[in-house]
Design an enzyme around this catalytic site. Structure first.
Site, PDB file in Angstrom:
ATOM      1  N   ASN A 164      41.210  39.396  27.342  1.00  0.00           N
ATOM      2  CA  ASN A 164      40.848  38.980  28.693  1.00  0.00           C
ATOM      3  C   ASN A 164      39.393  38.544  28.631  1.00  0.00           C
ATOM      4  O   ASN A 164      38.486  39.360  28.576  1.00  0.00           O
ATOM      5  CB  ASN A 164      41.025  40.153  29.660  1.00  0.00           C
ATOM      6  CG  ASN A 164      40.713  39.775  31.090  1.00  0.00           C
ATOM      7  OD1 ASN A 164      40.275  38.649  31.373  1.00  0.00           O
ATOM      8  ND2 ASN A 164      40.908  40.694  32.010  1.00  0.00           N
TER       9      ASN A 164
ATOM     10  N   ARG B 117      44.960  36.510  28.885  1.00  0.00           N
ATOM     11  CA  ARG B 117      45.103  36.498  30.346  1.00  0.00           C
ATOM     12  C   ARG B 117      44.449  35.237  30.895  1.00  0.00           C
ATOM     13  O   ARG B 117      43.309  34.913  30.531  1.00  0.00           O
ATOM     14  CB  ARG B 117      44.410  37.713  30.943  1.00  0.00           C
ATOM     15  CG  ARG B 117      44.444  37.697  32.452  1.00  0.00           C
ATOM     16  CD  ARG B 117      43.585  38.783  33.056  1.00  0.00           C
ATOM     17  NE  ARG B 117      43.688  38.724  34.499  1.00  0.00           N
ATOM     18  CZ  ARG B 117      42.670  38.886  35.327  1.00  0.00           C
ATOM     19  NH1 ARG B 117      41.470  39.110  34.857  1.00  0.00           N
ATOM     20  NH2 ARG B 117      42.852  38.819  36.620  1.00  0.00           N
TER      21      ARG B 117
ATOM     22  N   HIS C   3      46.645  38.376  40.260  1.00  0.00           N
ATOM     23  CA  HIS C   3      47.102  39.726  39.899  1.00  0.00           C
ATOM     24  C   HIS C   3      48.620  39.747  39.692  1.00  0.00           C
ATOM     25  O   HIS C   3      49.244  40.809  39.746  1.00  0.00           O
ATOM     26  CB  HIS C   3      46.801  40.781  40.984  1.00  0.00           C
ATOM     27  CG  HIS C   3      45.363  41.171  41.107  1.00  0.00           C
ATOM     28  ND1 HIS C   3      44.855  41.688  42.267  1.00  0.00           N
ATOM     29  CD2 HIS C   3      44.329  41.132  40.233  1.00  0.00           C
ATOM     30  CE1 HIS C   3      43.568  41.950  42.099  1.00  0.00           C
ATOM     31  NE2 HIS C   3      43.228  41.601  40.863  1.00  0.00           N
TER      32      HIS C   3
ATOM     33  N   HIS D 198      47.709  46.505  44.904  1.00  0.00           N
ATOM     34  CA  HIS D 198      46.860  46.568  43.708  1.00  0.00           C
ATOM     35  C   HIS D 198      45.426  46.717  44.198  1.00  0.00           C
ATOM     36  O   HIS D 198      44.827  45.749  44.666  1.00  0.00           O
ATOM     37  CB  HIS D 198      47.053  45.292  42.871  1.00  0.00           C
ATOM     38  CG  HIS D 198      46.172  45.222  41.666  1.00  0.00           C
ATOM     39  ND1 HIS D 198      46.663  45.263  40.379  1.00  0.00           N
ATOM     40  CD2 HIS D 198      44.829  45.111  41.536  1.00  0.00           C
ATOM     41  CE1 HIS D 198      45.655  45.189  39.520  1.00  0.00           C
ATOM     42  NE2 HIS D 198      44.539  45.088  40.197  1.00  0.00           N
TER      43      HIS D 198
ATOM     44  N   ARG E 184      34.350  41.013  47.553  1.00  0.00           N
ATOM     45  CA  ARG E 184      34.868  39.832  48.266  1.00  0.00           C
ATOM     46  C   ARG E 184      35.227  40.160  49.711  1.00  0.00           C
ATOM     47  O   ARG E 184      35.725  41.244  50.000  1.00  0.00           O
ATOM     48  CB  ARG E 184      36.127  39.290  47.574  1.00  0.00           C
ATOM     49  CG  ARG E 184      35.908  38.824  46.157  1.00  0.00           C
ATOM     50  CD  ARG E 184      37.139  38.062  45.646  1.00  0.00           C
ATOM     51  NE  ARG E 184      37.029  37.862  44.211  1.00  0.00           N
ATOM     52  CZ  ARG E 184      37.870  38.373  43.307  1.00  0.00           C
ATOM     53  NH1 ARG E 184      38.903  39.083  43.680  1.00  0.00           N
ATOM     54  NH2 ARG E 184      37.671  38.144  42.023  1.00  0.00           N
TER      55      ARG E 184
ATOM     56  N   GLU F  22      48.350  45.864  32.702  1.00  0.00           N
ATOM     57  CA  GLU F  22      48.415  44.412  32.526  1.00  0.00           C
ATOM     58  C   GLU F  22      48.434  44.038  31.046  1.00  0.00           C
ATOM     59  O   GLU F  22      49.083  43.073  30.661  1.00  0.00           O
ATOM     60  CB  GLU F  22      47.218  43.757  33.236  1.00  0.00           C
ATOM     61  CG  GLU F  22      47.394  43.760  34.744  1.00  0.00           C
ATOM     62  CD  GLU F  22      46.114  43.460  35.508  1.00  0.00           C
ATOM     63  OE1 GLU F  22      45.257  44.354  35.578  1.00  0.00           O
ATOM     64  OE2 GLU F  22      45.980  42.351  36.041  1.00  0.00           O
TER      65      GLU F  22
END
Ligand code: ADP
Length: 391
Positions: A7, A88, A177, A203, A236, A379
């Site tokens: 990632n 990813r 996600h 999530h 965010r 993940e």
């Protein structure tokens, strides 16, 4: 055989060597502060962790050092034991509804999608390019965060924006996600022994998103064109009237890039309390900080609003699953959200809720009208397994 999952971020590379069959993480590590004056690399294999604290000028040098650490600390990657490298990728646009074997044209497509994933795709690409160069004999696979949401019904994916503009600029709800929502909703079905489920996955990490999944198909998700839309997050805003952008652009001295940074990095819990980590927000609230308590209320209110909307759009609700950093670990948050959902007949068992565990579990009472689950997301494992389907 194992899969190296990578990632790659703008200034970091996180990686894990995964056994896709058992699900075990064989080795893992991260490179941090790439391009800065002080770099940091950490590699763990079994009981051994080795750290390096030299500057890392770019992704190429970072990954080279990681490959050296695999040889020095273990396990060796030169014996042909890795079946694939899984990368990813946040934004796959409308082009990818599943994993893709990376060749030059896939690389090019990820590059061209950068305007839709400006904070992520260029960084993923940097990682993909150096990894392909350093590990040329292994297949590389891109696993897209948006793929699971390519199957959203049009009515959920379409913004009520001028059609021509939306088409020209490829504007729609792509979600993010998705690898986690796909994996966790599948685990929820397994735990409950049923595929015919109307479920919501929450999530709740530093980034946070909700999805509605009916019989294994995603029918709604809270992130939009980019990961900015939806729930309140660490840094965010989540949902906000887009006119706030026009207002700031016209009336403040902020540039459009500064407004982007304000919305994506300096807002959410950070903007409301100064802290983006949920644990710090609780510490402040416990110490009597009224802004922190209000931030928790704003966060929970938004969550419950989404849950209500998703239950209405699905026409029912069988299970709600909490996952990721705060979802898996924050029992107070789960308890307060459950309390706000009393109308739905939600009831959790306080004792079960307070247990810390890495296992998937049902924390609701037998009487609860909705199953409340806690399921650790993984993940890396999901990326490793999806990668294996192509090699
Ligand atoms: P990401 O992958 O989005 O960076 P994670 O899924 O690792 O994030 O989640 C990180 C967040 O989880 C932290 O910012 C913190 O807010 C939250 N978190 C982790 N542990 C706890 C805990 N014990 N209690 C509350 N929140 C926690």
């Amino acid at each position: 055989m194992s899969v190296l999952v990578i990632n790659s971020g703008s200034s970091s590379i996180k990686y894990q060597l995964v056994d896709p069959e058992s699900g075990a993480a064989i080795a893992s590590g991260l490179v941090e502060r790439i391009g800065e004056s002080s770099g940091h690399i950490e590699h763990t294999y079994g009981e051994v962790t080795k750290e390096l604290n030299d500057p890392v000028p770019d992704h190429g040098v970072g990954l080279e050092r990681v490959l050296d650490l695999f040889e020095e600390v273990g396990p060796s990657l030169t014996d042909g034991s890795i079946a694939a490298v899984g990368h990813r990728v946040v934004q796959g646009g409308k082009y990818f509804d599943g994993p893709a074997l990376i060749d030059d044209s896939v690389e090019d497509r990820i590059d061209k999608l950068s305007p839709l994933g400006p904070l992520h795709n260029p960084a993923h690409l940097a990682g993909i390019r150096v990894a392909r160069k350093l590990l040329p004999s292994v297949p590389h696979v891109a696993v897209f965060d948006t793929a699971f949401f390519q199957q959203l019904p049009d009515e959920a994916a379409t913004y009520a924006l001028d059609r021509e503009v939306a088409e020209k600029y490829e504007i729609r709800r792509y979600g993010a996600h998705g690898t986690s929502h796909h994996y966790v909703s599948g685990q929820a079905s397994k735990l409950l022994g049923r595929d015919d489920l109307k479920q919501i996955v929450l999530h709740l990490g530093n980034g946070a998103s909700a999805s509605a999944v009916v019989n294994g198909r995603a029918v709604e998700t809270s992130m939009g064109l980019t990961p900015l839309e939806g729930l309140v997050m660490g840094g965010r805003t989540g949902d906000i009237d887009p006119a706030v952008v026009f207002h700031l652009a016209r009336n403040s001295d902020l540039s459009i890039d500064e407004i982007d940074n304000l919305f994506n990095r300096q807002s959410g819990l950070k903007g409301l309390t100064g802290q983006n980590d949920m644990r710090e927000v609780w510490n402040l609230a416990d110490a009597g900080d009224a802004n922190a308590r209000e931030a928790l209320d704003v966060y929970e209110h938004r969550l419950v609003k989404y849950i209500g909307a998703y239950a209405a759009t699905m026409g029912g609700l069988d299970a709600i699953t909490f996952t990721a950093g705060a979802g898996e670990n924050d029992s107070r948050l789960r308890a307060e959200v459950a309390e706000r959902l009393a109308y739905f007949g939600v009831e959790i068992n306080d004792e079960k809720n307070s247990v810390r565990s890495k296992e998937a579990r049902d924390i609701s009472t037998p009487n609860s009208a909705v199953r409340i689950l806690v399921i650790p997301t993984n993940e890396e494992l999901a990326i490793a397994r999806q990668s294996m389907t192509l090699v």
